[in-house]
Write an enzyme that holds these catalytic residues in place. Structure first.
Site, mmCIF file in Angstrom:
data_model
loop_
_atom_site.group_PDB
_atom_site.id
_atom_site.type_symbol
_atom_site.label_atom_id
_atom_site.label_comp_id
_atom_site.label_asym_id
_atom_site.label_seq_id
_atom_site.Cartn_x
_atom_site.Cartn_y
_atom_site.Cartn_z
ATOM 1 N N LYS A 105 0.823 -1.221 0.000
ATOM 2 C CA LYS A 105 0.000 0.000 0.000
ATOM 3 C C LYS A 105 0.851 1.263 0.000
ATOM 4 O O LYS A 105 0.657 2.156 0.825
ATOM 5 C CB LYS A 105 -0.967 0.011 1.182
ATOM 6 C CG LYS A 105 -2.032 -1.078 1.086
ATOM 7 C CD LYS A 105 -3.135 -0.898 2.095
ATOM 8 C CE LYS A 105 -4.144 -2.013 2.058
ATOM 9 N NZ LYS A 105 -3.606 -3.322 2.506
HETATM 10 O O1 LIG Z 1 -5.203 -4.120 0.026
HETATM 11 C C1 LIG Z 1 -5.657 -5.019 0.762
HETATM 12 O O2 LIG Z 1 -5.354 -6.181 0.583
HETATM 13 C C2 LIG Z 1 -6.705 -4.665 1.730
HETATM 14 C C3 LIG Z 1 -7.557 -3.651 1.364
HETATM 15 C C4 LIG Z 1 -8.757 -3.480 2.062
HETATM 16 O O3 LIG Z 1 -9.586 -2.672 1.696
HETATM 17 N N1 LIG Z 1 -8.997 -4.269 3.154
HETATM 18 C C5 LIG Z 1 -8.117 -5.226 3.567
HETATM 19 O O4 LIG Z 1 -8.435 -5.933 4.537
HETATM 20 N N2 LIG Z 1 -6.928 -5.395 2.905
HETATM 21 C C6 LIG Z 1 -5.912 -6.347 3.403
HETATM 22 O O5 LIG Z 1 -6.419 -7.656 3.272
HETATM 23 C C7 LIG Z 1 -6.054 -8.453 4.411
HETATM 24 C C8 LIG Z 1 -7.324 -8.900 5.106
HETATM 25 O O6 LIG Z 1 -7.040 -9.918 6.034
HETATM 26 P P1 LIG Z 1 -8.192 -10.849 6.642
HETATM 27 O O7 LIG Z 1 -9.227 -9.947 7.197
HETATM 28 O O8 LIG Z 1 -7.458 -11.634 7.682
HETATM 29 O O9 LIG Z 1 -8.704 -11.717 5.521
HETATM 30 C C9 LIG Z 1 -5.153 -7.581 5.267
HETATM 31 O O10 LIG Z 1 -3.809 -7.835 4.898
HETATM 32 C C10 LIG Z 1 -5.528 -6.172 4.875
HETATM 33 O O11 LIG Z 1 -4.456 -5.266 4.997
#
Ligand SMILES: O=C(O)c1cc(=O)[nH]c(=O)n1[C@@H]1O[C@H](COP(=O)(O)O)[C@@H](O)[C@H]1O
Length: 290
Positions: A105
């Site tokens: 990011k």
């Molecule tokens: O860019 C991302 O991957 C991201 C964007 C977003 O809007 N929301 C989001 O949760 N993420 C990332 O996606 C992952 C979500 O993790 P879980 O909630 O464990 O599935 C994390 O690494 C967040 O940083």
């Protein structure tokens, strides 16, 4: 039809991702070594622990899912040794032939963005996977060095557009003097960069699977983007098959659903990880490929 080639004769990221999603289902597994998961896996909350965690995920799921998404923050919190661990996980993923989206990011003024692009998108950089997540909130144009280097090296970028967190709307739903929302403007500028690409371009958007009808509310045209749509929020943040289908509608064939904890909680047993990833991939396929 043969896939289009980037400069240097490489198949562009968008085409490679489309093929990987067709082969394995539209699921990306996030590699997020939270302290609580390291503990549950019997690993230390240190650089050696995050390295082992990442390598175990790659070992269990390499060649079985469309992509991995290592979350840089969980590696960076262990300093330079943690960054070296991230490099090893990226290299392992490359070695097993699974696409890697490095979730960093990054976003900065254009001249500094060029340095981030060199780190995450240049050939030979140990932090370069196949794509990187970037932030457009210094202005979409500030991302040009990353978009340009990605195009030259056959890599991709995923630009934040409608994020899965509840605070995202403060910025992303804001409407400019031209009556266009920030999210819609980001999507429209990605669409320009992807124009004419087949089967899709290499400039993706991040659109959370948890955002409900935010695309409609903000006037964001996800179909016109003609690029991959990374959809985190699946699993631990509560989104499933129903939410994916509702959020993406006609754009669903370009969606790469992403789950981290939802899959990782089934570890460290390799068979457990494989079963959880297979179930998540089947759900994503049912929602997005029907
Ligand atoms: O860019 C991302 O991957 C991201 C964007 C977003 O809007 N929301 C989001 O949760 N993420 C990332 O996606 C992952 C979500 O993790 P879980 O909630 O464990 O599935 C994390 O690494 C967040 O940083």
């Amino acid at each position: 039809m043969s896939a289009p080639r980037a400069a240097g004769g490489r198949v562009p990221f968008g085409a490679r991702l489309a093929a990987a999603m067709d082969a394995h289902g539209p699921l990306c597994v996030g590699i997020d070594p939270h302290a609580s998961l390291l503990d549950a896996w019997g690993l230390g909350d240190d650089a050696a622990g995050v390295r082992e965690f990442g390598l175990r995920v790659v070992d269990a799921l390499g060649g079985r899912v469309a992509a991995f998404k290592p979350q840089a923050a969980f590696f960076e919190r262990h300093g330079s040794a943690g960054v070296a661990a991230l490099e090893d996980v990226i290299a392992a993923s490359r070695a097993v032939g699974t696409l890697t989206v490095v979730d960093a990011k990054r976003g900065d003024i254009g001249s500094t963005m060029g340095a981030y692009a060199d780190a995450f998108l240049a050939d030979g950089s140990p932090l370069a996977g196949d794509a990187v997540t970037v932030s457009p909130y210094l202005g979409f144009g500030s991302l040009a060095p990353a978009a340009e280097l990605a195009a030259r090296t056959g890599r991709g970028i995923f630009v934040l557009c409608l994020t899965s967190n509840k605070e995202g709307h403060e910025v992303q739903h804001a409407v400019g003097p031209d009556g266009v929302s920030v999210a819609a403007a980001v999507a429209a500028q990605a669409a320009v960069l992807n124009a004419g690409a087949e089967p899709m371009g290499s400039v993706g958007l991040v659109v959370g699977a948890t955002v409900g009808d935010a695309a409609l509310e903000t006037g964001t045209d996800l179909v016109a983007v003609n690029g991959p749509l990374l959809a985190p929020g699946v699993g631990a943040q509560g989104a499933g098959e129903r939410e994916l289908a509702a959020v993406f509608g006609a754009a669903r064939r370009h969606v790469l659903a992403s789950s981290s904890r939802g899959v990782l909680a089934a570890g460290p047993d390799a068979d457990g990880l494989r079963a959880a990833a297979a179930a998540a991939a089947a759900d994503a396929r049912a929602a997005l490929r029907a």
